[in-house]
Design a protein around this motif. Structure first.
Motif, mmCIF file in Angstrom:
data_model
loop_
_atom_site.group_PDB
_atom_site.id
_atom_site.type_symbol
_atom_site.label_atom_id
_atom_site.label_comp_id
_atom_site.label_asym_id
_atom_site.label_seq_id
_atom_site.Cartn_x
_atom_site.Cartn_y
_atom_site.Cartn_z
ATOM 1 N N GLU A 7 44.177 43.720 56.249
ATOM 2 C CA GLU A 7 44.201 44.958 57.028
ATOM 3 C C GLU A 7 45.523 45.701 56.834
ATOM 4 O O GLU A 7 45.538 46.923 56.681
ATOM 5 N N LEU A 8 46.625 44.979 56.838
ATOM 6 C CA LEU A 8 47.932 45.599 56.627
ATOM 7 C C LEU A 8 48.033 46.186 55.227
ATOM 8 O O LEU A 8 48.476 47.327 55.053
ATOM 9 N N ALA A 9 47.616 45.443 54.221
ATOM 10 C CA ALA A 9 47.669 45.935 52.838
ATOM 11 C C ALA A 9 46.816 47.185 52.675
ATOM 12 O O ALA A 9 47.249 48.157 52.043
ATOM 13 N N GLU A 10 45.629 47.192 53.243
ATOM 14 C CA GLU A 10 44.760 48.365 53.136
ATOM 15 C C GLU A 10 45.366 49.576 53.842
ATOM 16 O O GLU A 10 45.282 50.696 53.341
ATOM 17 N N GLU A 11 45.977 49.360 54.984
ATOM 18 C CA GLU A 11 46.613 50.467 55.717
ATOM 19 C C GLU A 11 47.796 51.027 54.934
ATOM 20 O O GLU A 11 47.968 52.239 54.822
ATOM 21 N N LEU A 12 48.627 50.143 54.381
ATOM 22 C CA LEU A 12 49.774 50.607 53.592
ATOM 23 C C LEU A 12 49.321 51.310 52.318
ATOM 24 O O LEU A 12 49.957 52.268 51.879
ATOM 25 N N ALA A 13 48.224 50.873 51.742
ATOM 26 C CA ALA A 13 47.669 51.548 50.568
ATOM 27 C C ALA A 13 47.149 52.933 50.954
ATOM 28 O O ALA A 13 47.351 53.907 50.222
ATOM 29 N N GLU A 14 46.507 53.027 52.102
ATOM 30 C CA GLU A 14 46.005 54.315 52.573
ATOM 31 C C GLU A 14 47.151 55.294 52.811
ATOM 32 O O GLU A 14 47.019 56.492 52.572
ATOM 33 N N ARG A 15 48.279 54.774 53.242
ATOM 34 C CA ARG A 15 49.464 55.623 53.480
ATOM 35 C C ARG A 15 50.282 55.843 52.208
ATOM 36 O O ARG A 15 51.349 56.436 52.246
ATOM 37 N N LYS A 16 49.792 55.346 51.091
ATOM 38 C CA LYS A 16 50.381 55.531 49.759
ATOM 39 C C LYS A 16 51.723 54.825 49.583
ATOM 40 O O LYS A 16 52.585 55.281 48.850
ATOM 41 N N HIS A 17 51.902 53.676 50.246
ATOM 42 C CA HIS A 17 53.133 52.895 50.092
ATOM 43 C C HIS A 17 52.980 51.777 49.073
ATOM 44 O O HIS A 17 53.972 51.210 48.618
ATOM 45 N N LEU A 18 51.745 51.428 48.742
ATOM 46 C CA LEU A 18 51.495 50.368 47.762
ATOM 47 C C LEU A 18 50.076 50.500 47.231
ATOM 48 O O LEU A 18 49.288 51.292 47.724
ATOM 49 N N PHE A 19 49.792 49.739 46.199
ATOM 50 C CA PHE A 19 48.435 49.642 45.668
ATOM 51 C C PHE A 19 47.838 48.331 46.158
ATOM 52 O O PHE A 19 48.503 47.304 46.127
ATOM 53 N N CYS A 20 46.616 48.392 46.581
ATOM 54 C CA CYS A 20 45.929 47.221 47.095
ATOM 55 C C CYS A 20 44.739 46.934 46.187
ATOM 56 O O CYS A 20 43.958 47.835 45.877
ATOM 57 N N ALA A 21 44.619 45.703 45.748
ATOM 58 C CA ALA A 21 43.509 45.331 44.868
ATOM 59 C C ALA A 21 42.957 43.976 45.272
ATOM 60 O O ALA A 21 43.658 43.154 45.858
ATOM 61 N N ARG A 22 41.713 43.775 44.963
ATOM 62 C CA ARG A 22 41.051 42.490 45.143
ATOM 63 C C ARG A 22 40.816 41.917 43.754
ATOM 64 O O ARG A 22 40.981 42.628 42.760
ATOM 65 N N PRO A 23 40.469 40.666 43.643
ATOM 66 C CA PRO A 23 40.250 40.094 42.309
ATOM 67 C C PRO A 23 39.302 40.933 41.447
ATOM 68 O O PRO A 23 39.533 41.127 40.258
ATOM 69 N N GLN A 24 38.266 41.490 42.073
ATOM 70 C CA GLN A 24 37.287 42.281 41.337
ATOM 71 C C GLN A 24 37.844 43.623 40.860
ATOM 72 O O GLN A 24 37.339 44.201 39.911
ATOM 73 N N LEU A 26 41.349 44.247 40.438
ATOM 74 C CA LEU A 26 42.726 44.116 39.979
ATOM 75 C C LEU A 26 42.944 44.759 38.607
ATOM 76 O O LEU A 26 43.876 45.534 38.416
ATOM 77 N N ARG A 27 42.086 44.449 37.649
ATOM 78 C CA ARG A 27 42.252 44.990 36.305
ATOM 79 C C ARG A 27 42.224 46.519 36.331
ATOM 80 O O ARG A 27 43.089 47.180 35.760
ATOM 81 N N GLN A 28 41.241 47.103 36.989
ATOM 82 C CA GLN A 28 41.117 48.560 37.046
ATOM 83 C C GLN A 28 42.311 49.183 37.771
ATOM 84 O O GLN A 28 42.807 50.235 37.367
ATOM 85 N N THR A 29 42.790 48.533 38.813
ATOM 86 C CA THR A 29 43.951 49.039 39.537
ATOM 87 C C THR A 29 45.178 49.067 38.630
ATOM 88 O O THR A 29 45.921 50.050 38.602
ATOM 89 N N ILE A 30 45.375 48.009 37.858
ATOM 90 C CA ILE A 30 46.525 47.942 36.951
ATOM 91 C C ILE A 30 46.402 48.977 35.840
ATOM 92 O O ILE A 30 47.371 49.662 35.505
ATOM 93 N N VAL A 31 45.213 49.134 35.288
ATOM 94 C CA VAL A 31 44.997 50.097 34.196
ATOM 95 C C VAL A 31 45.277 51.528 34.677
ATOM 96 O O VAL A 31 45.863 52.337 33.942
#
Length: 62
Positions: A7-24, A26-31
């Motif tokens: 929940e914290l990671a998703e909220e920080l991602a929504e606020r554009k402070h970090l990128f949040c990825a799940r195993p499924q 992860l590759r697309q997020t990095i690319v």
């Protein structure tokens, strides 16, 4: 509150402070990563929380 870390990671991602990825995703997020998208996380002030804890514990004020 079963998974507060996600929940914290998703909220920080929504606020554009970090990128949040799940195993499924992860590759697309990095690319597709664009570091210019991120906003700096504002510095916090821990003093009010510390004062409240000190007051609760009966410690004298600074």
């Amino acid at each position: 509150m079963d998974n507060h870390q996600v929940e914290l990671a998703e909220e920080l991602a929504e606020r554009k402070h970090l990128f949040c990825a799940r195993p499924q995703t992860l590759r697309q997020t990095i690319v597709c990563i664009n570091l210019d998208y991120l906003l700096p996380y504002p510095a916090g002030d821990a003093k009010p929380v510390a004062n409240l804890i000190n007051k609760f514990l009966g410690f004298p004020k600074d």
